[in-house]
Design a protein around this motif. Structure first.
Motif, PDB file in Angstrom:
ATOM      1  N   PHE A  11      64.325 115.192 -32.049  1.00  0.00           N
ATOM      2  CA  PHE A  11      65.663 114.648 -32.143  1.00  0.00           C
ATOM      3  C   PHE A  11      66.148 114.039 -30.835  1.00  0.00           C
ATOM      4  O   PHE A  11      67.271 113.584 -30.744  1.00  0.00           O
ATOM      5  N   ALA A  12      65.291 114.027 -29.815  1.00  0.00           N
ATOM      6  CA  ALA A  12      65.640 113.379 -28.547  1.00  0.00           C
ATOM      7  C   ALA A  12      65.410 111.873 -28.684  1.00  0.00           C
ATOM      8  O   ALA A  12      64.684 111.420 -29.564  1.00  0.00           O
ATOM      9  N   VAL A  71      62.601 104.077 -47.484  1.00  0.00           N
ATOM     10  CA  VAL A  71      63.379 105.254 -47.123  1.00  0.00           C
ATOM     11  C   VAL A  71      64.383 105.539 -48.232  1.00  0.00           C
ATOM     12  O   VAL A  71      64.927 104.621 -48.838  1.00  0.00           O
ATOM     13  N   ALA A  72      64.573 106.822 -48.502  1.00  0.00           N
ATOM     14  CA  ALA A  72      65.549 107.283 -49.483  1.00  0.00           C
ATOM     15  C   ALA A  72      66.100 108.612 -48.981  1.00  0.00           C
ATOM     16  O   ALA A  72      65.608 109.168 -47.996  1.00  0.00           O
ATOM     17  N   ALA A  73      67.077 109.135 -49.654  1.00  0.00           N
ATOM     18  CA  ALA A  73      67.674 110.407 -49.251  1.00  0.00           C
ATOM     19  C   ALA A  73      66.670 111.554 -49.314  1.00  0.00           C
ATOM     20  O   ALA A  73      66.785 112.522 -48.578  1.00  0.00           O
ATOM     21  N   PHE A 125      60.496 109.232 -47.290  1.00  0.00           N
ATOM     22  CA  PHE A 125      60.276 107.994 -46.546  1.00  0.00           C
ATOM     23  C   PHE A 125      58.792 107.737 -46.389  1.00  0.00           C
ATOM     24  O   PHE A 125      57.961 108.627 -46.574  1.00  0.00           O
ATOM     25  N   THR A 126      58.469 106.499 -46.018  1.00  0.00           N
ATOM     26  CA  THR A 126      57.112 106.101 -45.659  1.00  0.00           C
ATOM     27  C   THR A 126      57.191 105.302 -44.372  1.00  0.00           C
ATOM     28  O   THR A 126      57.999 104.377 -44.266  1.00  0.00           O
ATOM     29  N   PHE A 135      67.389 110.804 -40.714  1.00  0.00           N
ATOM     30  CA  PHE A 135      66.392 111.255 -39.742  1.00  0.00           C
ATOM     31  C   PHE A 135      65.306 110.209 -39.461  1.00  0.00           C
ATOM     32  O   PHE A 135      64.624 110.269 -38.459  1.00  0.00           O
ATOM     33  N   VAL A 136      65.138 109.275 -40.388  1.00  0.00           N
ATOM     34  CA  VAL A 136      64.000 108.352 -40.320  1.00  0.00           C
ATOM     35  C   VAL A 136      63.943 107.531 -39.034  1.00  0.00           C
ATOM     36  O   VAL A 136      62.862 107.365 -38.475  1.00  0.00           O
TER      37      VAL A 136
END
Length: 184
Positions: free
Chosen positions: A8-9, A21-23, A26-27, A150-151
């Motif tokens: 998360f940095a 990407v979806a909720a 993702f790819t 997050f993606v």
């Protein structure tokens, strides 16, 4: 917990290509070309992961040891500095030496969220010589969190991890260095 903090940095690696990407998933796909043949890439990928995987993206940092057992059912594992801390990051699902390594599991925080994924390292001769390495990662599953948030960070981390392998393979070898004389 260095892996969670590191994930998360803010990363400085070039972003990978977010394919979808979806909720709930993702790819991501990222590529690097290196000036060595697929056999040399394979050797570094599975036999030297502890030398190129960024230590700030492990659970226990610089004191830990990473390994990949390149066989179906093998472990992409990490052992902490005292040998008591252990993590199974992913399980090896498919091995075609010099061509494809497929790992299953959720990396870092995704594992704790109960998510799973398929990561592939695909190796192919590059048209200009050397080897094109494609890192493909698809992950998802149920989570109350919206994964699409997050993606962008996961995208950057994947780029950083593949760049670690590529940079390691681009370094000159030590074969030209003379060996120290062992005689007194």
């Amino acid at each position: 917990m260095a892996l969670a903090a590191g994930l998360f940095a803010v990363c400085t690696a070039a972003p990978a290509a977010v394919k979808d990407v979806a909720a709930n998933g993702f790819t991501i796909e990222n590529e690097q070309t290196v000036p060595v043949d697929p056999a040399a890439v394979w050797k570094a990928l599975v036999g030297e992961v502890d030398r190129w995987w960024p230590k700030d993206h492990t659970w226990w940092g610089a004191g830990s040891t990473l390994s990949i057992d390149p066989r179906a059912g093998g472990c992409f594992c990490e052992i902490g500095r005292d040998g008591k801390q252990q993590a199974l990051h992913m399980t090896v699902a498919f091995v075609d030496p010099g061509k494809t390594l497929r790992l299953l599991g959720g990396l870092g925080p995704l594992q704790g969220m109960g998510l799973s994924g398929a990561m592939e390292f695909r190796l192919a001769p590059a048209p200009q010589g050397g080897t094109r390495i494609t890192l493909y990662y698809r992950a998802g599953g149920y989570t109350p969190d919206d994964l699409s948030k997050f993606v962008p960070v996961i995208d950057k981390v994947q780029g950083l991890q593949l760049a670690g392998l590529a940079d390691y393979l681009r370094k000159p070898t030590d074969t030209a260095k003379p060996k120290a004389d062992a005689t007194p």
